[in-house]
Design an enzyme around this catalytic site. Structure first.
Site, PDB file in Angstrom:
ATOM      1  N   LYS A  55       0.607  -1.199  -0.080  1.00 33.35           N
ATOM      2  CA  LYS A  55      -0.203   0.026  -0.054  1.00 33.35           C
ATOM      3  C   LYS A  55       0.948   1.374   0.057  1.00 33.35           C
ATOM      4  O   LYS A  55       0.422   2.391  -0.945  1.00 33.35           O
ATOM      5  CB  LYS A  55      -1.029   0.092   1.230  1.00 33.35           C
ATOM      6  CG  LYS A  55      -2.096  -1.142   1.321  1.00 33.35           C
ATOM      7  CD  LYS A  55      -3.011  -1.041   2.325  1.00 33.35           C
ATOM      8  CE  LYS A  55      -2.299  -1.108   3.939  1.00 33.35           C
ATOM      9  NZ  LYS A  55      -1.568  -2.385   4.172  1.00 33.35           N
TER      10      LYS A  55
ATOM     11  N   ARG B 201     -10.251   0.783   8.994  1.00 29.03           N
ATOM     12  CA  ARG B 201      -9.913  -0.560   9.136  1.00 29.03           C
ATOM     13  C   ARG B 201     -10.971  -1.373   9.782  1.00 29.03           C
ATOM     14  O   ARG B 201     -10.871  -2.622  10.068  1.00 29.03           O
ATOM     15  CB  ARG B 201      -8.667  -0.772   9.987  1.00 29.03           C
ATOM     16  CG  ARG B 201      -7.407  -0.250   9.356  1.00 29.03           C
ATOM     17  CD  ARG B 201      -6.142  -0.689  10.124  1.00 29.03           C
ATOM     18  NE  ARG B 201      -5.288  -0.383   9.294  1.00 29.03           N
ATOM     19  CZ  ARG B 201      -3.920  -0.626   9.724  1.00 29.03           C
ATOM     20  NH1 ARG B 201      -3.608  -1.174  10.922  1.00 29.03           N
ATOM     21  NH2 ARG B 201      -2.917  -0.249   8.804  1.00 29.03           N
TER      22      ARG B 201
ATOM     23  N   ARG C 251      11.540  -6.611   5.092  1.00 26.52           N
ATOM     24  CA  ARG C 251      11.252  -5.032   5.439  1.00 26.52           C
ATOM     25  C   ARG C 251      11.930  -4.685   6.887  1.00 26.52           C
ATOM     26  O   ARG C 251      12.429  -3.913   7.031  1.00 26.52           O
ATOM     27  CB  ARG C 251      10.034  -4.582   5.270  1.00 26.52           C
ATOM     28  CG  ARG C 251       9.781  -2.964   5.537  1.00 26.52           C
ATOM     29  CD  ARG C 251       8.376  -2.732   5.003  1.00 26.52           C
ATOM     30  NE  ARG C 251       7.495  -2.736   6.077  1.00 26.52           N
ATOM     31  CZ  ARG C 251       6.154  -2.629   6.113  1.00 26.52           C
ATOM     32  NH1 ARG C 251       5.575  -2.001   4.860  1.00 26.52           N
ATOM     33  NH2 ARG C 251       5.352  -2.769   7.158  1.00 26.52           N
TER      34      ARG C 251
ATOM     35  N   ARG D  74      11.307  -1.205  12.297  1.00 25.11           N
ATOM     36  CA  ARG D  74      10.017  -1.361  12.601  1.00 25.11           C
ATOM     37  C   ARG D  74      10.072  -2.704  13.534  1.00 25.11           C
ATOM     38  O   ARG D  74      10.158  -3.666  12.871  1.00 25.11           O
ATOM     39  CB  ARG D  74       8.924  -1.164  11.950  1.00 25.11           C
ATOM     40  CG  ARG D  74       8.949   0.040  11.357  1.00 25.11           C
ATOM     41  CD  ARG D  74       7.952   0.260  10.160  1.00 25.11           C
ATOM     42  NE  ARG D  74       6.335  -0.240  10.544  1.00 25.11           N
ATOM     43  CZ  ARG D  74       5.549  -0.328   9.626  1.00 25.11           C
ATOM     44  NH1 ARG D  74       5.753   0.193   8.580  1.00 25.11           N
ATOM     45  NH2 ARG D  74       4.541  -0.829  10.229  1.00 25.11           N
TER      46      ARG D  74
ATOM     47  N   ARG E  54      -1.180  -9.460  13.486  1.00 22.67           N
ATOM     48  CA  ARG E  54      -2.008  -8.233  12.560  1.00 22.67           C
ATOM     49  C   ARG E  54      -2.797  -8.756  11.357  1.00 22.67           C
ATOM     50  O   ARG E  54      -3.802  -8.337  11.320  1.00 22.67           O
ATOM     51  CB  ARG E  54      -0.828  -7.329  11.954  1.00 22.67           C
ATOM     52  CG  ARG E  54       0.014  -6.607  13.235  1.00 22.67           C
ATOM     53  CD  ARG E  54       1.484  -6.203  12.367  1.00 22.67           C
ATOM     54  NE  ARG E  54       1.519  -5.249  11.547  1.00 22.67           N
ATOM     55  CZ  ARG E  54       2.652  -4.978  10.540  1.00 22.67           C
ATOM     56  NH1 ARG E  54       3.761  -5.403  11.235  1.00 22.67           N
ATOM     57  NH2 ARG E  54       2.667  -4.133   9.858  1.00 22.67           N
TER      58      ARG E  54
END
Length: 190
Positions: free
Chosen positions: A14, A89, A128, A134, A146
């Site tokens: 996204k 969401r 990533r 992160r 998640r």
């Protein structure tokens, strides 16, 4: 005015695609994740609150997210449209967004979902996580939590937007250019 909701599980691309779409269609990109991370980094009250939820892989409560997003829309009155990334969401957030936009004489034009297999996405996020710093991208258990949150709370939005004739699924696997082309084909035909 064009208002697009970019939809998809964490790691679906996204953020990457939003960069191309905002330039091509002159949209204001509103990423709840980016806004939360900014607030966390700067240790604002919102950031501290959001961090307690995000560290567990949970969603930030609707009322906090909705207020934050409304202030971002209000801060950009001259925008040609908005690209909502990571919002809504939940069904409650979708309803709140519809009511808020309606109060401004606007509406969601389309919801576009980047679809990809969970196992591919887990690997993307772990990769990533090696460079992003992160913590939520470095722990497979948190990533899977998640996805569980997404399946339980966000997936029902597909039906909500399908019922309005505003839902479009796009294959999120392939090169960045291929995926951008698929997204553009949907948006160009709205």
């Amino acid at each position: 005015m064009i208002n697009i909701v970019l939809f998809g599980k964490p790691g679906a691309g996204k953020g990457t695609q939003a960069e191309f779409l905002k330039e091509k269609y002159n949209l204001t990109h509103l990423s709840t994740g980016d806004i939360f991370r900014f607030n966390i980094k700067n240790e604002t009250e919102l950031g501290k609150l959001a961090k307690t939820y995000m560290d567990k892989g949970d969603l930030v409560p609707d009322e906090v997210t909705i207020q934050m997003l409304q202030s971002e829309v209000d801060a950009n009155p001259q925008s040609a449209g908005f690209l909502f990334d990571g919002f809504p969401r939940t069904l409650a957030q979708a309803g709140a967004l519809d009511r808020f936009l309606e109060s401004k004489g606007q509406q969601i034009t389309a919801t576009v979902a980047l679809e990809a297999d969970d196992e591919i996405l887990v690997q993307r996020l772990l990769e990533r996580g090696k460079t992003s710093g992160r913590p939520d991208d470095q722990d497979e258990e948190k990533i899977r939590n998640r996805y569980q949150e997404y399946n339980e709370k966000t997936a029902p939005l597909m039906g909500y937007y399908k019922d309005q004739g505003k839902f479009y699924a796009v294959d999120g696997i392939g090169s960045i250019a291929e995926i951008t082309e698929r997204l553009s084909a949907v948006i160009d035909n709205l």
